[in-house]
Scaffold this motif. Structure first.
Motif, PDB file in Angstrom:
ATOM      1  N   VAL A  26     -30.157 -46.014  45.656  1.00  0.00           N
ATOM      2  CA  VAL A  26     -30.648 -47.104  44.821  1.00  0.00           C
ATOM      3  C   VAL A  26     -31.936 -47.594  45.463  1.00  0.00           C
ATOM      4  CG1 VAL A  26     -30.159 -49.397  43.916  1.00  0.00           C
ATOM      5  CG2 VAL A  26     -28.324 -47.719  44.091  1.00  0.00           C
ATOM      6  N   VAL A  27     -33.036 -47.481  44.721  1.00  0.00           N
ATOM      7  CA  VAL A  27     -34.361 -47.837  45.250  1.00  0.00           C
ATOM      8  C   VAL A  27     -35.075 -48.735  44.249  1.00  0.00           C
ATOM      9  CG1 VAL A  27     -34.591 -45.706  46.593  1.00  0.00           C
ATOM     10  CG2 VAL A  27     -35.411 -45.771  44.259  1.00  0.00           C
ATOM     11  N   PRO A  28     -36.109 -49.472  44.713  1.00  0.00           N
ATOM     12  CA  PRO A  28     -36.921 -50.240  43.761  1.00  0.00           C
ATOM     13  C   PRO A  28     -37.646 -49.299  42.789  1.00  0.00           C
ATOM     14  CG  PRO A  28     -37.353 -50.931  46.018  1.00  0.00           C
ATOM     15  CD  PRO A  28     -36.489 -49.723  46.097  1.00  0.00           C
ATOM     16  N   LEU A  29     -37.914 -49.776  41.598  1.00  0.00           N
ATOM     17  CA  LEU A  29     -38.571 -48.964  40.570  1.00  0.00           C
ATOM     18  C   LEU A  29     -39.936 -48.482  41.031  1.00  0.00           C
ATOM     19  CD1 LEU A  29     -38.522 -47.803  37.713  1.00  0.00           C
ATOM     20  CD2 LEU A  29     -39.450 -49.945  36.889  1.00  0.00           C
ATOM     21  N   ALA A  30     -40.670 -49.340  41.723  1.00  0.00           N
ATOM     22  CA  ALA A  30     -42.010 -48.954  42.204  1.00  0.00           C
ATOM     23  C   ALA A  30     -41.912 -47.773  43.174  1.00  0.00           C
ATOM     24  CB  ALA A  30     -42.682 -50.142  42.874  1.00  0.00           C
ATOM     25  N   ARG A  31     -40.922 -47.780  44.061  1.00  0.00           N
ATOM     26  CA  ARG A  31     -40.741 -46.682  45.026  1.00  0.00           C
ATOM     27  C   ARG A  31     -40.370 -45.393  44.277  1.00  0.00           C
ATOM     28  NH1 ARG A  31     -42.115 -43.694  48.854  1.00  0.00           N
ATOM     29  NH2 ARG A  31     -40.469 -42.769  50.101  1.00  0.00           N
ATOM     30  N   ALA A  32     -39.534 -45.499  43.236  1.00  0.00           N
ATOM     31  CA  ALA A  32     -39.146 -44.320  42.447  1.00  0.00           C
ATOM     32  C   ALA A  32     -40.368 -43.718  41.770  1.00  0.00           C
ATOM     33  CB  ALA A  32     -38.093 -44.698  41.424  1.00  0.00           C
ATOM     34  N   ARG A  33     -41.257 -44.569  41.255  1.00  0.00           N
ATOM     35  CA  ARG A  33     -42.490 -44.072  40.614  1.00  0.00           C
ATOM     36  C   ARG A  33     -43.381 -43.360  41.631  1.00  0.00           C
ATOM     37  NH1 ARG A  33     -43.345 -49.252  36.848  1.00  0.00           N
ATOM     38  NH2 ARG A  33     -42.280 -48.435  35.018  1.00  0.00           N
ATOM     39  N   GLU A  34     -43.454 -43.910  42.862  1.00  0.00           N
ATOM     40  CA  GLU A  34     -44.262 -43.277  43.913  1.00  0.00           C
ATOM     41  C   GLU A  34     -43.720 -41.890  44.249  1.00  0.00           C
ATOM     42  OE1 GLU A  34     -44.528 -45.707  47.421  1.00  0.00           O
ATOM     43  OE2 GLU A  34     -45.142 -47.468  46.260  1.00  0.00           O
ATOM     44  N   LEU A  35     -42.401 -41.799  44.420  1.00  0.00           N
ATOM     45  CA  LEU A  35     -41.784 -40.506  44.749  1.00  0.00           C
ATOM     46  C   LEU A  35     -42.023 -39.478  43.647  1.00  0.00           C
ATOM     47  CD1 LEU A  35     -38.402 -41.724  46.279  1.00  0.00           C
ATOM     48  CD2 LEU A  35     -40.275 -40.625  47.502  1.00  0.00           C
ATOM     49  N   ALA A  36     -41.940 -39.899  42.388  1.00  0.00           N
ATOM     50  CA  ALA A  36     -42.195 -38.989  41.265  1.00  0.00           C
ATOM     51  C   ALA A  36     -43.650 -38.535  41.255  1.00  0.00           C
ATOM     52  CB  ALA A  36     -41.838 -39.667  39.951  1.00  0.00           C
ATOM     53  N   HIS A  37     -44.572 -39.468  41.543  1.00  0.00           N
ATOM     54  CA  HIS A  37     -46.000 -39.147  41.564  1.00  0.00           C
ATOM     55  C   HIS A  37     -46.309 -38.160  42.698  1.00  0.00           C
ATOM     56  CE1 HIS A  37     -50.198 -39.660  40.640  1.00  0.00           C
ATOM     57  NE2 HIS A  37     -50.453 -39.908  41.925  1.00  0.00           N
ATOM     58  N   GLU A  38     -45.685 -38.379  43.866  1.00  0.00           N
ATOM     59  CA  GLU A  38     -45.884 -37.481  45.011  1.00  0.00           C
ATOM     60  C   GLU A  38     -45.381 -36.070  44.700  1.00  0.00           C
ATOM     61  OE1 GLU A  38     -43.933 -39.216  48.372  1.00  0.00           O
ATOM     62  OE2 GLU A  38     -45.246 -40.985  48.369  1.00  0.00           O
ATOM     63  N   ALA A  39     -44.285 -35.979  43.962  1.00  0.00           N
ATOM     64  CA  ALA A  39     -43.714 -34.675  43.609  1.00  0.00           C
ATOM     65  C   ALA A  39     -44.484 -34.018  42.463  1.00  0.00           C
ATOM     66  CB  ALA A  39     -42.252 -34.829  43.234  1.00  0.00           C
ATOM     67  N   GLY A  40     -45.372 -34.784  41.811  1.00  0.00           N
ATOM     68  CA  GLY A  40     -46.132 -34.235  40.686  1.00  0.00           C
ATOM     69  C   GLY A  40     -45.293 -34.096  39.428  1.00  0.00           C
ATOM     70  N   LEU A  41     -44.214 -34.876  39.332  1.00  0.00           N
ATOM     71  CA  LEU A  41     -43.311 -34.815  38.185  1.00  0.00           C
ATOM     72  C   LEU A  41     -43.218 -36.188  37.521  1.00  0.00           C
ATOM     73  CD1 LEU A  41     -40.515 -32.690  39.871  1.00  0.00           C
ATOM     74  CD2 LEU A  41     -42.130 -31.896  38.156  1.00  0.00           C
ATOM     75  N   ASP A  42     -42.416 -36.279  36.479  1.00  0.00           N
ATOM     76  CA  ASP A  42     -42.244 -37.525  35.736  1.00  0.00           C
ATOM     77  C   ASP A  42     -40.945 -38.205  36.158  1.00  0.00           C
ATOM     78  OD1 ASP A  42     -44.537 -37.080  34.033  1.00  0.00           O
ATOM     79  OD2 ASP A  42     -43.331 -35.541  33.042  1.00  0.00           O
ATOM     80  N   LEU A  43     -40.896 -39.494  35.921  1.00  0.00           N
ATOM     81  CA  LEU A  43     -39.685 -40.272  36.155  1.00  0.00           C
ATOM     82  C   LEU A  43     -39.045 -40.500  34.793  1.00  0.00           C
ATOM     83  CD1 LEU A  43     -38.170 -41.642  38.463  1.00  0.00           C
ATOM     84  CD2 LEU A  43     -39.370 -43.739  37.897  1.00  0.00           C
ATOM     85  N   VAL A  44     -37.854 -39.929  34.585  1.00  0.00           N
ATOM     86  CA  VAL A  44     -37.212 -39.953  33.274  1.00  0.00           C
ATOM     87  C   VAL A  44     -35.951 -40.807  33.341  1.00  0.00           C
ATOM     88  CG1 VAL A  44     -36.160 -38.524  31.480  1.00  0.00           C
ATOM     89  CG2 VAL A  44     -38.102 -37.655  32.773  1.00  0.00           C
ATOM     90  N   LEU A  45     -35.817 -41.706  32.366  1.00  0.00           N
ATOM     91  CA  LEU A  45     -34.643 -42.565  32.279  1.00  0.00           C
ATOM     92  C   LEU A  45     -33.470 -41.750  31.737  1.00  0.00           C
ATOM     93  CD1 LEU A  45     -33.439 -45.428  32.429  1.00  0.00           C
ATOM     94  CD2 LEU A  45     -34.246 -45.778  30.109  1.00  0.00           C
ATOM     95  N   VAL A  46     -32.395 -41.647  32.524  1.00  0.00           N
ATOM     96  CA  VAL A  46     -31.224 -40.865  32.123  1.00  0.00           C
ATOM     97  C   VAL A  46     -30.203 -41.771  31.453  1.00  0.00           C
ATOM     98  CG1 VAL A  46     -29.336 -39.423  32.955  1.00  0.00           C
ATOM     99  CG2 VAL A  46     -31.609 -39.190  33.945  1.00  0.00           C
ATOM    100  N   SER A  47     -29.904 -42.929  32.074  1.00  0.00           N
ATOM    101  CA  SER A  47     -28.911 -43.845  31.526  1.00  0.00           C
ATOM    102  C   SER A  47     -29.360 -45.275  31.776  1.00  0.00           C
ATOM    103  CB  SER A  47     -27.552 -43.592  32.178  1.00  0.00           C
ATOM    104  OG  SER A  47     -26.641 -44.592  31.794  1.00  0.00           O
ATOM    105  N   ASP A  48     -29.647 -45.991  30.694  1.00  0.00           N
ATOM    106  CA  ASP A  48     -30.078 -47.381  30.847  1.00  0.00           C
ATOM    107  C   ASP A  48     -28.904 -48.342  30.753  1.00  0.00           C
ATOM    108  OD1 ASP A  48     -29.653 -46.862  28.215  1.00  0.00           O
ATOM    109  OD2 ASP A  48     -31.305 -48.111  27.483  1.00  0.00           O
ATOM    110  N   ARG A  49     -27.729 -47.871  30.370  1.00  0.00           N
ATOM    111  CA  ARG A  49     -26.563 -48.744  30.212  1.00  0.00           C
ATOM    112  C   ARG A  49     -25.826 -48.988  31.521  1.00  0.00           C
ATOM    113  NH1 ARG A  49     -24.760 -48.944  24.518  1.00  0.00           N
ATOM    114  NH2 ARG A  49     -26.249 -47.697  23.352  1.00  0.00           N
ATOM    115  N   SER A  50     -25.997 -48.104  32.488  1.00  0.00           N
ATOM    116  CA  SER A  50     -25.289 -48.276  33.758  1.00  0.00           C
ATOM    117  C   SER A  50     -25.999 -49.325  34.608  1.00  0.00           C
ATOM    118  CB  SER A  50     -25.205 -46.947  34.500  1.00  0.00           C
ATOM    119  OG  SER A  50     -26.500 -46.483  34.786  1.00  0.00           O
TER     120      SER A  50
END
Length: 166
Positions: A26-50
């Motif tokens: 469980v990480v902050p949203l900003a950190r998740a975006r950074e990790l996705a950007h570093e990997a050169g991929l997108d951050l995709v929402l899988v489940s917004d209800r959980s």
């Protein structure tokens, strides 16, 4: 699936799944975006209800491509649900009867729905009991291969019943 980096997604903490499917933390949203950007991929929402929402680092274009491909395959498979019709008459010869039954079985083997119609011509209307006997014989012969959608119904000069393949 939504891409949470389109700024409409608001959450403080997210559960992050890595590009290989491993659960990170469980990480902050900003950190998740950074990790996705570093990997050169997108951050995709899988489940917004959980709680917290689940996001995954992956190629969003590839995900959309896979979904379209699966949708096309489903459409292709559902196209086999066509309705085929086989017509009979009361005074049918035994060989003609066997041939029509073979055609009906071929249609059922292909996965098509089947409509059996028995047409009455002229004075044959006076012998509807013979027509219903023939229809019962057809239904008995097709019973191991298909389910009838009801009993034969008289509509005008025709008696018909529908079958669905087993």
């Amino acid at each position: 699936m939504l891409k949470p980096n389109d700024r409409s997604f608001t959450a403080d903490q997210v559960r992050l799944i890595g590009p290989e499917g491993e659960q990170m933390d469980v990480v902050p949203l900003a950190r998740a975006r950074e990790l996705a950007h570093e990997a050169g991929l997108d951050l995709v929402l899988v489940s917004d209800r959980s709680t917290p929402p689940v996001v995954r680092i992956m190629n969003f274009g590839k995900l959309q491509y896979e979904q379209k491909k699966n949708l096309k395959a489903q459409r292709r498979n559902s196209a086999a649900q066509k309705l085929k019709e086989v017509k009979f008459h009361v005074n049918i010869d035994s060989h003609d009867y066997e041939t029509k039954i073979k055609h009906a079985l071929d249609f059922l083997d292909k996965g098509c729905r089947l409509k059996i119609t028995l047409a009455l011509r002229g004075r044959e209307m006076a012998h509807q009991d013979l027509a219903f006997q023939l229809m019962d014989q057809v239904m008995a012969e097709l019973a191991p291969y298909a389910d009838a959608d009801g009993k034969p119904k008289m509509l005008g000069r025709n008696i018909s019943v529908n079958f669905a393949p087993k």
